[in-house]
Design an enzyme around this catalytic site. Sequence first.
Site, short mmCIF file in Angstrom:
data_model
loop_
_atom_site.label_atom_id
_atom_site.label_comp_id
_atom_site.label_asym_id
_atom_site.label_seq_id
_atom_site.Cartn_x
_atom_site.Cartn_y
_atom_site.Cartn_z
N VAL A 16 0.84 -1.21 0.00
CA VAL A 16 0.00 0.00 0.00
C VAL A 16 0.87 1.26 0.00
O VAL A 16 0.61 2.21 -0.74
CB VAL A 16 -0.96 -0.04 1.21
CG1 VAL A 16 -1.65 1.31 1.40
CG2 VAL A 16 -2.00 -1.13 0.99
N PHE A 70 -8.18 0.52 -1.45
CA PHE A 70 -8.93 -0.62 -2.00
C PHE A 70 -8.15 -1.38 -3.06
O PHE A 70 -8.73 -2.18 -3.80
CB PHE A 70 -10.26 -0.13 -2.58
CG PHE A 70 -11.15 0.50 -1.54
CD1 PHE A 70 -11.93 -0.29 -0.71
CD2 PHE A 70 -11.18 1.87 -1.36
CE1 PHE A 70 -12.74 0.27 0.27
CE2 PHE A 70 -11.99 2.45 -0.39
CZ PHE A 70 -12.77 1.65 0.43
N GLU A 93 -3.53 -6.59 -4.82
CA GLU A 93 -2.18 -7.00 -5.20
C GLU A 93 -2.26 -7.64 -6.58
O GLU A 93 -3.22 -8.32 -6.91
CB GLU A 93 -1.60 -7.97 -4.18
CG GLU A 93 -1.23 -7.28 -2.89
CD GLU A 93 -0.70 -8.20 -1.81
OE1 GLU A 93 -0.15 -9.27 -2.14
OE2 GLU A 93 -0.86 -7.86 -0.63
N LEU A 95 -17.92 -14.59 -9.59
CA LEU A 95 -18.06 -15.64 -8.58
C LEU A 95 -17.14 -16.78 -8.98
O LEU A 95 -17.34 -17.41 -10.02
CB LEU A 95 -19.50 -16.15 -8.56
CG LEU A 95 -20.52 -15.26 -7.85
CD1 LEU A 95 -21.92 -15.81 -8.09
CD2 LEU A 95 -20.24 -15.18 -6.36
N GLY A 153 -13.02 -21.86 -5.25
CA GLY A 153 -11.58 -22.11 -5.08
C GLY A 153 -11.29 -22.78 -3.76
O GLY A 153 -12.20 -23.28 -3.09
N GLY A 194 -7.61 -16.21 0.91
CA GLY A 194 -6.38 -16.08 1.69
C GLY A 194 -5.81 -14.70 1.47
O GLY A 194 -6.54 -13.77 1.14
N CYS A 224 -5.18 -9.75 3.57
CA CYS A 224 -6.29 -8.86 3.98
C CYS A 224 -7.55 -9.60 4.43
O CYS A 224 -7.98 -9.44 5.58
CB CYS A 224 -6.63 -7.90 2.84
SG CYS A 224 -5.32 -6.70 2.55
N LYS A 229 -2.79 -15.52 -4.88
CA LYS A 229 -3.53 -15.34 -6.14
C LYS A 229 -2.53 -15.05 -7.24
O LYS A 229 -1.36 -14.73 -6.96
CB LYS A 229 -4.55 -14.21 -6.02
CG LYS A 229 -3.96 -12.83 -5.83
CD LYS A 229 -5.08 -11.83 -5.93
CE LYS A 229 -4.60 -10.42 -5.84
NZ LYS A 229 -5.62 -9.44 -6.03
P1 NAI Z 1 3.23 -4.59 4.27
O1 NAI Z 1 3.47 -5.54 5.36
O2 NAI Z 1 3.52 -4.99 2.86
O3 NAI Z 1 4.00 -3.23 4.54
C1 NAI Z 1 3.99 -2.55 5.76
C2 NAI Z 1 5.33 -1.82 5.87
O4 NAI Z 1 5.28 -0.92 6.98
C3 NAI Z 1 6.53 -2.75 6.14
O5 NAI Z 1 7.50 -2.56 5.14
C4 NAI Z 1 7.02 -2.32 7.52
O6 NAI Z 1 8.42 -2.44 7.67
C5 NAI Z 1 6.58 -0.87 7.54
N1 NAI Z 1 6.51 -0.23 8.87
C6 NAI Z 1 6.10 -0.75 10.04
N2 NAI Z 1 6.16 0.18 11.01
C7 NAI Z 1 6.59 1.34 10.43
C8 NAI Z 1 6.83 2.66 10.90
N3 NAI Z 1 6.64 3.01 12.17
N4 NAI Z 1 7.30 3.59 10.03
C9 NAI Z 1 7.51 3.25 8.73
N5 NAI Z 1 7.29 2.01 8.23
C10 NAI Z 1 6.83 1.08 9.07
O7 NAI Z 1 1.68 -4.19 4.40
P2 NAI Z 1 0.65 -3.87 3.22
O8 NAI Z 1 0.22 -5.12 2.58
O9 NAI Z 1 1.15 -2.75 2.41
O10 NAI Z 1 -0.60 -3.37 4.10
C11 NAI Z 1 -0.54 -2.17 4.85
C12 NAI Z 1 -1.94 -1.85 5.34
O11 NAI Z 1 -2.79 -1.62 4.21
C13 NAI Z 1 -2.60 -2.94 6.15
O12 NAI Z 1 -3.43 -2.34 7.11
C14 NAI Z 1 -3.45 -3.66 5.12
O13 NAI Z 1 -4.55 -4.32 5.70
C15 NAI Z 1 -3.90 -2.52 4.25
N6 NAI Z 1 -4.22 -2.89 2.88
C16 NAI Z 1 -3.43 -3.81 2.21
C17 NAI Z 1 -3.74 -4.16 0.92
C18 NAI Z 1 -2.94 -5.20 0.21
O14 NAI Z 1 -3.41 -5.67 -0.83
N7 NAI Z 1 -1.75 -5.59 0.67
C19 NAI Z 1 -4.88 -3.55 0.20
C20 NAI Z 1 -5.57 -2.54 0.97
C21 NAI Z 1 -5.25 -2.25 2.26
#
Ligand code: NAI
Length: 403
Positions: A11, A142, A145, A239, A242, A246, A249, A309
């Site tokens: 994100v 929203f 990946e 629909l 699968g 997983g 999220c 996926k």
């Molecule tokens: P991620 O795990 O890929 O990245 C999070 C990053 O934040 C890591 O690189 C981590 O080292 C860093 N981090 C942690 N604490 C920090 C701080 N204090 N300062 C700076 N960086 C810090 O997570 P991802 O997948 O990007 O998800 C992030 C959020 O967005 C979650 O809440 C997730 O539910 C939400 N989200 C994720 C989506 C996805 O498809 N991955 C889609 C929509 C929302």
Amino acid sequence: MTIGVLGAGYVGLATAASFAARGFAVICADVNPERIALLKQGELPFFEEGMLDVFREAAIPVSFTLDSTLACKCDVVFCCVGTPSAADGSADLSFVQAAATMCVEAMPGAIFILKSTVPPGTSRAIRDAVRGRLRVAANPEFLREGSAVNDALHPSRVVIGADDPDVATVLSNLYQQTDVPLLVTDTMTAEMVKYASNSFLATKISFINEIAALCEAVGADVLAVAKGMGFDDRIGPNLQPGPGYGGSCFPKDVRALIHLGGTVQVPLKVLSAVATVNEERQRLSFDRLGKHLGDLAGKRIAVWGLAFKPGTDDIRDAPAVAFIEQCLGAGASITAYDPLVREAIIKKFPTVRLAPNAVAALDGADALVVMTDWSEFRAYRYADVTTQVSSGLVVDLRFVLQR
Ligand code: NAI
């Protein structure tokens, strides 16, 4: 207007890339030194189609740093850190809280926007925890990946949750150039939109998976059923049965919403059933192996697809991971093939053998299980593949093989 981004994950990087592409100066900070080192060298910490090109083509190059204070001193700070599941199913907000503390120390009064998925009430709780010294708003993300940059550049909608009208205006102006539906609301509601959306998508998956089980029992064709249902635009065409949902999220967000319901005495009965159906579905491939092969000790199982996926190398909460864990626990060995996933699976399961291609994974295998619907698997015929595994058992809950 300068944009700070905390967190260089899916994100954070998609946010950084999309604002850079729109001409903003962006500083993206992360606490992970390896991640920042890679990004400074022009590499991504994960596979995401098209993301590097957007970074390369940005008029003002994105600055990547370990120094979060630099990001916090920007005009607007997007918090994109992780919100994993805590042991009780609630969202673990410790990363968000740490980022907010960091931000208030670096820049009291900063506009701190939660893009991380956070339970309703979090923006207000963070604002209270820092005693009003951050202007907190919610702007849930929203993206999917596999198409993260494109989704960030061309979102289905922009939801802005702000309890302070001035912050709502700043955020609305930021998205001025994007010609998409804009919903401006309060923080509690914006946070709920995200959870309700993910929960609804998870519900669709469990629903069609349950129908798939019923179709199998009575001899109906679930793909044709899904197609027939999908012509109704109130239902829609996506629909897809699968092995269960997983990824990083849906599982955690469903758990967190169920937990939230429990804390306010609104038990979420539909969503609890959705989670139960998903758990059952995730055991189905393994149960099928046991039924056909008996004792799995010493058996070799080929796995096609590891990512949760297609289009990503992310294996967080992937159905394949749960499946491999079950097989290894039963004494089977695994030979896996995935077009993108390599080191991550070996790090998790050092005994898993990685095959260089799909056919090589079948070498000496007793059965094949297809866990990800990568398009390259569509080239194979179910009947042919059954002849290449000793027991003839092929479990294809993704319905990718040609019948
Ligand atoms: P991620 O795990 O890929 O990245 C999070 C990053 O934040 C890591 O690189 C981590 O080292 C860093 N981090 C942690 N604490 C920090 C701080 N204090 N300062 C700076 N960086 C810090 O997570 P991802 O997948 O990007 O998800 C992030 C959020 O967005 C979650 O809440 C997730 O539910 C939400 N989200 C994720 C989506 C996805 O498809 N991955 C889609 C929509 C929302």
